[in-house]
Design an enzyme around this catalytic site. Structure first.
Site, PDB file in Angstrom:
ATOM      1  N   HIS A   3       0.768  -1.247   0.000  1.00 34.92           N
ATOM      2  CA  HIS A   3       0.000   0.000   0.000  1.00 34.92           C
ATOM      3  C   HIS A   3       0.797   1.294   0.000  1.00 34.92           C
ATOM      4  O   HIS A   3       0.190   2.361   0.034  1.00 34.92           O
ATOM      5  CB  HIS A   3      -0.943   0.017   1.209  1.00 34.92           C
ATOM      6  CG  HIS A   3      -1.914  -1.109   1.211  1.00 34.92           C
ATOM      7  ND1 HIS A   3      -2.926  -1.232   0.281  1.00 34.92           N
ATOM      8  CD2 HIS A   3      -2.011  -2.199   2.015  1.00 34.92           C
ATOM      9  CE1 HIS A   3      -3.608  -2.327   0.518  1.00 34.92           C
ATOM     10  NE2 HIS A   3      -3.073  -2.935   1.569  1.00 34.92           N
ATOM     11  N   HIS A  50      -2.704  -3.021   8.260  1.00 39.71           N
ATOM     12  CA  HIS A  50      -3.806  -3.360   7.360  1.00 39.71           C
ATOM     13  C   HIS A  50      -4.441  -2.073   6.852  1.00 39.71           C
ATOM     14  O   HIS A  50      -4.758  -1.181   7.631  1.00 39.71           O
ATOM     15  CB  HIS A  50      -4.857  -4.201   8.099  1.00 39.71           C
ATOM     16  CG  HIS A  50      -6.098  -4.450   7.303  1.00 39.71           C
ATOM     17  ND1 HIS A  50      -6.143  -5.349   6.254  1.00 39.71           N
ATOM     18  CD2 HIS A  50      -7.341  -3.905   7.393  1.00 39.71           C
ATOM     19  CE1 HIS A  50      -7.363  -5.343   5.737  1.00 39.71           C
ATOM     20  NE2 HIS A  50      -8.102  -4.473   6.410  1.00 39.71           N
ATOM     21  N   CYS A  63      -6.451   1.138  -7.394  1.00 37.94           N
ATOM     22  CA  CYS A  63      -6.389   0.339  -8.616  1.00 37.94           C
ATOM     23  C   CYS A  63      -7.471  -0.731  -8.550  1.00 37.94           C
ATOM     24  O   CYS A  63      -7.480  -1.545  -7.630  1.00 37.94           O
ATOM     25  CB  CYS A  63      -5.016  -0.318  -8.748  1.00 37.94           C
ATOM     26  SG  CYS A  63      -3.643   0.855  -8.710  1.00 37.94           S
ATOM     27  N   ARG A  66       0.090   7.923 -11.976  1.00 43.61           N
ATOM     28  CA  ARG A  66      -1.147   7.635 -11.252  1.00 43.61           C
ATOM     29  C   ARG A  66      -2.326   7.379 -12.190  1.00 43.61           C
ATOM     30  O   ARG A  66      -3.463   7.716 -11.892  1.00 43.61           O
ATOM     31  CB  ARG A  66      -1.460   8.747 -10.245  1.00 43.61           C
ATOM     32  CG  ARG A  66      -0.396   8.852  -9.170  1.00 43.61           C
ATOM     33  CD  ARG A  66      -0.613   9.980  -8.228  1.00 43.61           C
ATOM     34  NE  ARG A  66      -1.863   9.811  -7.495  1.00 43.61           N
ATOM     35  CZ  ARG A  66      -2.380  10.747  -6.731  1.00 43.61           C
ATOM     36  NH1 ARG A  66      -1.783  11.904  -6.598  1.00 43.61           N
ATOM     37  NH2 ARG A  66      -3.505  10.528  -6.092  1.00 43.61           N
TER      38      ARG A  66
END
EC number: 3.1.27.-
Length: 149
Positions: A37, A138, A105, A45
């Site tokens: 991440h 996470h 994405c 981008r």
């Protein structure tokens, strides 16, 4: 007297090299979070960025349905785990007080197997993460910053 200290010094030095298993596990979960991440300085981008990054980060076997990359510096993301830049959100999560530049994405196309095609969405969002021992482990979601009325 010197001989008596030798074994103690040896034990001390060897002890410095041993990392408790819990710290090693915490660090590995944080490193996994960064791999999935974090991208400090993204290029483009756009859809091509997503396809390149997802492949580079080994998220394409099978094609991961959705993944978000957070841009900026690691310290700011870590600060979400503390009151410095985060606050409790839901049961076990933290939401950032400030917004981050992110690129999400999303897998498009039929097969879950490579070659994977992705659609990019980029913008400024607050991030929601889970933390362990002061480290992000996470990524849960990103949300538009709510403005005070």
């Amino acid at each position: 007297m010197v001989m008596g200290l030798g074994p103690l010094v040896l034990i001390f030095v060897l002890g410095l090299g041993v990392t408790p298993p819990t710290l090693a596990q915490d660090d590995s979960r944080y490193k996994h979070f960064l791999t999935q991440h974090y991208d400090a300085k993204p290029f483009g981008r756009n859809d091509r960025y997503c396809e390149t990054m997802m492949k580079r980060r080994d998220l394409t076997s099978p094609c991961k349905d959705t993944n978000t990359f957070v841009h900026g510096n690691k310290g700011s993301i870590k600060d979400v785990c503390e009151d410095k830049n985060g606050k409790p959100y839901g049961k076990n999560f933290r939401i950032s007080k400030s917004s981050f530049q992110v690129t999400t994405c999303k897998h498009v196309g039929g097969s879950p197997w490579p070659p994977c095609r992705y659609r990019a969405t980029s913008g400024s969002r607050n991030i929601v993460i889970a933390c362990e021992n002061g480290l992000p482990v996470h990524f849960d979601e990103s949300v538009f910053q709510q403005k005070a009325h």
